[in-house]
Design a protein around this motif. Structure first.
Motif, PDB file in Angstrom:
ATOM      1  N   GLY A 120       0.815  -1.217   0.000  1.00  0.00           N
ATOM      2  CA  GLY A 120       0.000   0.000   0.000  1.00  0.00           C
ATOM      3  C   GLY A 120       0.841   1.256   0.000  1.00  0.00           C
ATOM      4  O   GLY A 120       0.480   2.259  -0.639  1.00  0.00           O
ATOM      5  N   ILE A 121       1.974   1.233   0.710  1.00  0.00           N
ATOM      6  CA  ILE A 121       2.875   2.393   0.728  1.00  0.00           C
ATOM      7  C   ILE A 121       3.409   2.669  -0.668  1.00  0.00           C
ATOM      8  O   ILE A 121       3.433   3.814  -1.133  1.00  0.00           O
TER       9      ILE A 121
ATOM     10  N   VAL B  31       2.687   6.042  -2.866  1.00  0.00           N
ATOM     11  CA  VAL B  31       3.796   6.887  -3.346  1.00  0.00           C
ATOM     12  C   VAL B  31       3.600   7.199  -4.821  1.00  0.00           C
ATOM     13  O   VAL B  31       3.728   8.355  -5.266  1.00  0.00           O
ATOM     14  N   PHE B  32       3.286   6.164  -5.617  1.00  0.00           N
ATOM     15  CA  PHE B  32       3.046   6.379  -7.049  1.00  0.00           C
ATOM     16  C   PHE B  32       1.843   7.299  -7.269  1.00  0.00           C
ATOM     17  O   PHE B  32       1.872   8.163  -8.156  1.00  0.00           O
TER      18      PHE B  32
ATOM     19  N   VAL C  13      -7.218   0.699  -3.118  1.00  0.00           N
ATOM     20  CA  VAL C  13      -8.511   0.177  -2.675  1.00  0.00           C
ATOM     21  C   VAL C  13      -8.438  -1.338  -2.476  1.00  0.00           C
ATOM     22  O   VAL C  13      -9.033  -1.888  -1.548  1.00  0.00           O
ATOM     23  N   LEU C  14      -7.688  -2.023  -3.344  1.00  0.00           N
ATOM     24  CA  LEU C  14      -7.528  -3.473  -3.205  1.00  0.00           C
ATOM     25  C   LEU C  14      -6.901  -3.836  -1.864  1.00  0.00           C
ATOM     26  O   LEU C  14      -7.308  -4.804  -1.214  1.00  0.00           O
ATOM     27  N   THR C  15      -5.902  -3.048  -1.420  1.00  0.00           N
ATOM     28  CA  THR C  15      -5.264  -3.345  -0.124  1.00  0.00           C
ATOM     29  C   THR C  15      -6.257  -3.205   1.025  1.00  0.00           C
ATOM     30  O   THR C  15      -6.136  -3.904   2.035  1.00  0.00           O
ATOM     31  N   LEU C  16      -7.232  -2.309   0.872  1.00  0.00           N
ATOM     32  CA  LEU C  16      -8.243  -2.149   1.923  1.00  0.00           C
ATOM     33  C   LEU C  16      -9.042  -3.443   2.102  1.00  0.00           C
ATOM     34  O   LEU C  16      -9.383  -3.830   3.216  1.00  0.00           O
TER      35      LEU C  16
ATOM     36  N   LEU D 243      -0.946   8.861   1.420  1.00  0.00           N
ATOM     37  CA  LEU D 243       0.417   8.430   1.751  1.00  0.00           C
ATOM     38  C   LEU D 243       0.674   8.552   3.251  1.00  0.00           C
ATOM     39  O   LEU D 243       1.304   7.669   3.861  1.00  0.00           O
ATOM     40  N   LEU D 244       0.174   9.627   3.855  1.00  0.00           N
ATOM     41  CA  LEU D 244       0.356   9.811   5.301  1.00  0.00           C
ATOM     42  C   LEU D 244      -0.254   8.655   6.075  1.00  0.00           C
ATOM     43  O   LEU D 244       0.360   8.119   7.013  1.00  0.00           O
TER      44      LEU D 244
END
Length: 397
Positions: free
Chosen positions: A288-289, A293-294, A316-319, A376-377
């Protein structure tokens, strides 16, 4: 994974209905805001305030039902909450003023959120370790489907009938849930001789002193914050900045929601074959990071919307991966007070989301860069959460 019995499968269906009740209560009436404002002879801001009343009831209700279900069991509080939900929904249908509508929405959320809280507790108690991961993934999929179906169904109802038809639908769903719970939901709470002597403050103190709960609740709360940032900014990003039509927005929104569902499927059916649940969370956080970043780079350089949507889809997939895994890990240490733990988890999600939303709104950046920076934060804050020692996780994975 051990195959679900017939009873366990029926319980999954009931928990899915209970979990869908709250998101449908939010999404189903959104297309009718204009008609509602005309009915009550008020402005749209007053109608939008009904969402604030709803979220207030949601936050308070989670704590209340979590404590009550730990003390009196899972089934009876669920039945009472559904009765209150049905009555509050009737109040929404027959409200004569916007103030009455606000009050009805508050109690609708206050009661309806019991299904979400108690469903998580039931999963934690009724299924073994492997099965609970599977069921949490299914509930995450339901959470991903509801935002797709809700506005579409609400738009159909309100365009063909009066706006109250959205709440008639919620009334019917509430009645179906009530009948299902009464007839088929077993009592899953583990009886404890000490639970009746434990007060609310002591319960919550024990829960927040568990490092595993703190660690994965924070990660899960950040995941919820990322989802809210995405939902709040997607219309501007896709239609205003990207110049795409509302039909394209609906298609993109649905496609990204499929990404959330895909993530839940990957966590349960693919990644779980090779990795522990904690390892899945760790790998997903790093992934996800990279995606965020991208996305921020593309936002900073004002890339085309088509390119921006690629990393956004993977975010969204990582969620979808993190919602079921963090919920499972946060609640795994608890048995008799899993209802309170589930309630505290949900309340912290809402609280942290509110804080992050408030902070991002005061940062003097353009909305596109602000969206990328906020995402990103949140992903970087994931890493901070790993500073919490997690010595007990191996005991229940």
């Amino acid at each position: 994974m051990k195959k679900l019995t017939k009873t366990q499968f029926v319980v999954v269906i009931i928990l899915s209905l209970l979990s869908a009740l709250e998101p449908f209560s939010i999404d189903l009436y959104l297309p009718g805001f204009l008609k509602i404002s005309q009915t009550f002879n008020t402005d749209l801001k007053s109608v939008q305030l009904s969402i604030s009343f709803f979220l207030g009831g949601f936050a308070i209700g989670q704590l209340f039902w979590g404590i009550i279900s730990d003390k009196y069991g899972r089934k009876i509080p669920t039945i009472i909450s559904l009765l209150v939900f049905i009555l509050a929904t009737v109040g929404c249908i027959y409200a004569q003023t916007i103030e009455q509508f606000w009050i009805a929405r508050f109690f609708q959320a206050f009661a309806g959120c019991a299904g979400v809280v108690i469903a998580r507790a039931v999963v934690n108690e009724f299924y073994d370790t492997d099965q609970s991961m599977h069921v949490f993934s299914l509930l995450a999929i339901i959470a991903g489907i509801a935002p797709i179906i809700g506005p579409v169904m609400g738009n159909f109802l309100i365009n063909h009938f009066v706006w109250q038809s959205a709440f008639v639908t919620l009334f019917i769903l509430g009645v179906v849930c009530l009948i299902s719970v009464v007839l088929f939901l077993p009592e899953t709470r583990i009886v404890s001789t000490t639970s009746s002597k434990t007060n609310m403050a002591q319960d919550f103190k024990e829960i927040v002193q568990n490092n595993t709960f703190v660690k994965y609740t924070l990660i899960g709360s950040l995941t919820y914050s990322i989802l809210m940032i995405y939902l709040a900014n997607a219309p501007y990003l896709i239609m205003e900045y990207g110049g795409l039509s509302s039909n394209m927005f609906s298609s993109i929104f649905a496609f990204n929601a499929i990404g959330l569902i895909l993530g839940a499927w990957l966590a349960n059916s693919v990644l779980s074959r090779w990795y522990t649940v904690e390892q899945i969370v760790k790998l997903t956080v790093y992934f996800g990071i990279v995606a965020s970043v991208f996305f921020l780079i593309m936002c900073s350089y004002k890339s085309t919307i088509e390119l921006m949507l690629i990393p956004l889809f993977f975010i969204v997939l990582t969620l979808g991966v993190l919602f079921p895994t963090t919920t499972k890990l946060a609640l795994a240490p608890f048995t008799t007070n899993s209802g309170s733990a589930s309630a505290l988890l949900g309340t912290l999600q809402l609280t942290l989301t509110f804080i992050i939303s408030a902070l991002t709104n005061i940062i003097p950046l353009d909305l596109i860069t602000l969206t990328g920076g906020s995402l990103l934060l949140c992903h970087l804050l994931y890493l901070f959460c790993y500073l919490f020692k997690d010595k007990k996780v191996g005991e229940y994975e």
